[in-house]
Design a protein around this motif. Sequence first.
Motif, PDB file in Angstrom:
ATOM      1  N   LEU A  48       0.896 -51.447 -16.938  1.00 58.50           N
ATOM      2  CA  LEU A  48       0.269 -51.033 -15.687  1.00 58.50           C
ATOM      3  C   LEU A  48       0.694 -49.604 -15.357  1.00 58.50           C
ATOM      4  N   ASP A  49      -0.273 -48.786 -15.019  1.00 56.98           N
ATOM      5  CA  ASP A  49      -0.049 -47.352 -14.912  1.00 56.98           C
ATOM      6  C   ASP A  49      -0.722 -46.823 -13.641  1.00 56.98           C
ATOM      7  N   TYR A  50      -0.347 -45.617 -13.274  1.00 53.45           N
ATOM      8  CA  TYR A  50      -1.059 -44.884 -12.228  1.00 53.45           C
ATOM      9  C   TYR A  50      -1.779 -43.722 -12.898  1.00 53.45           C
ATOM     10  N   GLU A  51      -2.669 -43.079 -12.166  1.00 56.12           N
ATOM     11  CA  GLU A  51      -3.259 -41.817 -12.622  1.00 56.12           C
ATOM     12  C   GLU A  51      -3.300 -40.877 -11.433  1.00 56.12           C
ATOM     13  N   LEU A  52      -2.695 -39.738 -11.589  1.00 58.04           N
ATOM     14  CA  LEU A  52      -2.622 -38.714 -10.536  1.00 58.04           C
ATOM     15  C   LEU A  52      -3.909 -37.894 -10.548  1.00 58.04           C
ATOM     16  N   GLU A  53      -4.727 -38.058  -9.506  1.00 56.55           N
ATOM     17  CA  GLU A  53      -6.019 -37.365  -9.476  1.00 56.55           C
ATOM     18  C   GLU A  53      -6.284 -36.790  -8.091  1.00 56.55           C
ATOM     19  N   MET A  54      -7.275 -35.940  -8.022  1.00 53.35           N
ATOM     20  CA  MET A  54      -7.833 -35.536  -6.739  1.00 53.35           C
ATOM     21  C   MET A  54      -9.181 -36.229  -6.589  1.00 53.35           C
TER      22      MET A  54
ATOM     23  N   ASP B 178      -5.822 -43.575  -9.491  1.00 55.48           N
ATOM     24  CA  ASP B 178      -6.708 -44.492 -10.210  1.00 55.48           C
ATOM     25  C   ASP B 178      -5.842 -45.406 -11.083  1.00 55.48           C
ATOM     26  N   TRP B 179      -5.316 -46.454 -10.463  1.00 54.50           N
ATOM     27  CA  TRP B 179      -4.454 -47.402 -11.166  1.00 54.50           C
ATOM     28  C   TRP B 179      -5.146 -47.885 -12.442  1.00 54.50           C
ATOM     29  N   SER B 180      -4.391 -47.994 -13.505  1.00 52.81           N
ATOM     30  CA  SER B 180      -4.992 -48.300 -14.814  1.00 52.81           C
ATOM     31  C   SER B 180      -4.177 -49.336 -15.575  1.00 52.81           C
ATOM     32  N   ALA B 181      -4.881 -50.217 -16.240  1.00 49.09           N
ATOM     33  CA  ALA B 181      -4.244 -51.245 -17.069  1.00 49.09           C
ATOM     34  C   ALA B 181      -4.459 -50.836 -18.525  1.00 49.09           C
ATOM     35  N   ARG B 182      -3.454 -50.198 -19.103  1.00 44.65           N
ATOM     36  CA  ARG B 182      -3.633 -49.546 -20.406  1.00 44.65           C
ATOM     37  C   ARG B 182      -3.901 -50.509 -21.549  1.00 44.65           C
TER      38      ARG B 182
ATOM     39  N   ARG C 142       6.448 -31.613 -20.101  1.00 40.76           N
ATOM     40  CA  ARG C 142       6.857 -33.020 -20.130  1.00 40.76           C
ATOM     41  C   ARG C 142       7.090 -33.573 -18.733  1.00 40.76           C
ATOM     42  N   ASP C 143       7.531 -32.739 -17.792  1.00 41.60           N
ATOM     43  CA  ASP C 143       7.807 -33.264 -16.448  1.00 41.60           C
ATOM     44  C   ASP C 143       6.599 -33.119 -15.512  1.00 41.60           C
ATOM     45  N   GLY C 144       5.450 -32.854 -16.118  1.00 41.96           N
ATOM     46  CA  GLY C 144       4.263 -32.698 -15.288  1.00 41.96           C
ATOM     47  C   GLY C 144       3.121 -33.605 -15.717  1.00 41.96           C
ATOM     48  N   LEU C 145       3.451 -34.729 -16.339  1.00 44.59           N
ATOM     49  CA  LEU C 145       2.411 -35.629 -16.841  1.00 44.59           C
ATOM     50  C   LEU C 145       1.929 -36.555 -15.723  1.00 44.59           C
ATOM     51  N   GLY C 146       0.622 -36.767 -15.683  1.00 44.89           N
ATOM     52  CA  GLY C 146       0.026 -37.479 -14.554  1.00 44.89           C
ATOM     53  C   GLY C 146      -0.094 -38.977 -14.715  1.00 44.89           C
ATOM     54  N   SER C 147       0.463 -39.524 -15.791  1.00 45.14           N
ATOM     55  CA  SER C 147       0.404 -40.976 -15.993  1.00 45.14           C
ATOM     56  C   SER C 147       1.643 -41.406 -16.760  1.00 45.14           C
ATOM     57  N   LEU C 148       1.970 -42.676 -16.650  1.00 48.28           N
ATOM     58  CA  LEU C 148       3.124 -43.204 -17.394  1.00 48.28           C
ATOM     59  C   LEU C 148       2.782 -43.402 -18.868  1.00 48.28           C
ATOM     60  N   LEU C 149       1.521 -43.606 -19.153  1.00 54.94           N
ATOM     61  CA  LEU C 149       1.086 -43.672 -20.551  1.00 54.94           C
ATOM     62  C   LEU C 149       1.582 -42.442 -21.293  1.00 54.94           C
ATOM     63  N   GLU C 150       1.383 -41.291 -20.674  1.00 54.00           N
ATOM     64  CA  GLU C 150       1.822 -40.045 -21.295  1.00 54.00           C
ATOM     65  C   GLU C 150       3.340 -39.898 -21.213  1.00 54.00           C
ATOM     66  N   LYS C 151       3.889 -40.186 -20.029  1.00 51.16           N
ATOM     67  CA  LYS C 151       5.333 -39.979 -19.826  1.00 51.16           C
ATOM     68  C   LYS C 151       6.160 -40.832 -20.794  1.00 51.16           C
ATOM     69  N   SER C 152       5.684 -42.059 -21.055  1.00 54.29           N
ATOM     70  CA  SER C 152       6.460 -42.963 -21.910  1.00 54.29           C
ATOM     71  C   SER C 152       5.960 -42.943 -23.347  1.00 54.29           C
TER      72      SER C 152
END
Lengths: 417, 417
Positions: A194-200, A232-236, A355-365
Amino acid sequence: MPGKSFVQYSPDSPFPIENCPYGVFSTADKGPRPGVAIGDKILDLDALSRTQHWAKAPVPAEVVQKGTLDALAARDPEEWVKFRSFVQETLGPNSPIAGDASLLVNQKDATMHMPITIGDYTDFYASYEHAFNCGVLFRDPKNAIQPNWKHLPVGYHGRASSVVISGTPFHRPVGQILDKPGDKQPIFSPCRKLDYELEMGVIYGGKETKLGERLSPAECRRRTFGLVILNDWSARDIQAWEYVPLGPFLSKNFCTSISPWVVNPAALEPFKTKQYEHEFELLPYLQDKDGFNYDIPLKVEIKPEGEEAFEQVSLSNTQHLYYTFAQMWAHHSCTGCRLRPSDMLGSGTISAPRRDGLGSLLEKSNGGKDPYTLGKRNDMTFLRDGDVVRMSAVAQGDGYCIGFGAVEGQVLPPYEQ
Amino acid sequence: MPGKSFVQYSPDSPFPIENCPYGVFSTADKGPRPGVAIGDKILDLDALSRTQHWAKAPVPAEVVQKGTLDALAARDPEEWVKFRSFVQETLGPNSPIAGDASLLVNQKDATMHMPITIGDYTDFYASYEHAFNCGVLFRDPKNAIQPNWKHLPVGYHGRASSVVISGTPFHRPVGQILDKPGDKQPIFSPCRKLDYELEMGVIYGGKETKLGERLSPAECRRRTFGLVILNDWSARDIQAWEYVPLGPFLSKNFCTSISPWVVNPAALEPFKTKQYEHEFELLPYLQDKDGFNYDIPLKVEIKPEGEEAFEQVSLSNTQHLYYTFAQMWAHHSCTGCRLRPSDMLGSGTISAPRRDGLGSLLEKSNGGKDPYTLGKRNDMTFLRDGDVVRMSAVAQGDGYCIGFGAVEGQVLPPYEQ
């Protein structure tokens, strides 16, 4: 030089008179109605519209005597400009309503509601860094960016019914996933990624377009009613299994959260910055020679279940978008799709090239393969039940700042059927 | 044995008393209001609700005193059953309103309108033959059917704002396409591969679900308000270029047409037929042991520009769906996506396993490579400006038939910007 208001607030208030965002709020004694954030107060537009002072207003009182901003969003953009001036004068240092306490409500006594009734919600995919990072994870580095991506803002239709206001908790989705990579038979399981997505989020307003009518980027910019932060919550895992060939569906439609205050583009003028450099020249209908991005820092924080404090997990910026919002709307209209006031687009996850500016945990992890430390956890990848995600945005001006407030949401365990 | 009504009609009328579909119509003297088709008349529900006779009705008069069927769709499904009985008694041979001509309108004097205000529109892809045929054309025979397809009804969100009522013409879309296969740089051009898609539309009703709530197929069946014929116009060249990786977007959102009469599932009971045979056992949440398909023949005809007559181009049947409508809705709800009354799904193109039963021109022309004869044209592939497409559906009962009427639309040249 910061502007002045009869309402007192500190220089770091997100809601100075330069901002004046619109929202919909209710109080213990009165239902949802439109208001303007100023300092830590809200100007009650409905109450204002019932006073003598409204005689100077450029829109009829009915426009703000509703439970949403839909009527205001449907007015002509020229009227928005006049209305904004009227609001700023009303809140100015010499305002005739300065003594009338009944027109101001404390934000802490108010509950915020969905500002608009979204007709259609469309999600784009307009950050190069995010598209590349996801492409690597879902496919491979060679096929990460598809041939069309640099020629058009890739987008898809989202689900309007599941867009909720900040503060609305939601249940971890349950759906089809593959238990192990390479499995042929899916299982039905609570989402494990389960992830978030940082958007406008960008709200369209003004006139409904006719079927077939195409809008230029400049005209789309004129018809931009306002901006919000969007998660935009996302289920990867559900996404990876379902998305071929028709795109994300259930992995994205269980919840999308927006911040409650709609920030007017006029308030963001000082934060314009240059467009992203395009690798290929765009087709004429997409060219936006007066276009710009905004320099608005975006922050993501998580409060892990059982802990007290939020911890920052990402710092990005709206400037990391390959296409302007106006280009997204222009592309959206180009085949003749009807746009209606209160339609909303999401920009797609905005990742910075760091690396510290990624908008989702998919990318961060790195797809869940590289755990990181968060609060007391040293094995954090995706979201766990009870976690709260908060996204916020504040643009720093000269002696004042323009804030969006925050969009916040908590993950609940799966719904008990 | 056919039923009887005080309204006279022939045995081949699509609208006998066994049907009683709901629609929204207007006349020269009065605006849009709900009605029931009976023979070549319409029972004016709004007018009926203002008579003494309404005392027997199981729903309040306000429900039918609107410009749409939304309020009826939002009532409890048990009330739909009672309301249908009330309508059928009202139209029966001994009806007390039989002498009241003011309650009946000639269909030929009426204009039909959108029956519902669609909140969200979702399009599925549930015909195996269509999915296979398209998979071959967009990819190759080996990758035609993706691994997920036989485990879940693949779907994606569509555009609610562009759904229009039968008879609404639309402009040929203009968008990004590749001039020649293999080109790297797209061009901006009127669509060269304009197509229709033969689908059924299914309208959800009853209660709004809560975020997180999952519905069983049986419950989804109970909440099915009605069915229409749906033409999901498609721009195949725009689709081919844009659809990777997030699915069809502009290639589908310029126009979707529906037939005006909403047929109640109760009218279709006699046409139930067995489900498609599934290759794999479905996960429990999708199993629909009491599920069924319908045996409803579907016809597509084209009237080529400059000609007088419609010519049949396809004869398919709703029974060629791998998943039941109830399974599509159940899947739609499984991650917790909120369903609201007046939401609509499209089944996806329904192709029969025969060359003369293909539900799109993409399939019929083999991607444009195999021209066929239509009217005076011997080089027909995709739609040309001025062409009119008509889709209709009639299920043959014992001495009566249940018709859907037709959904019709004409292709206009590109919109003059």
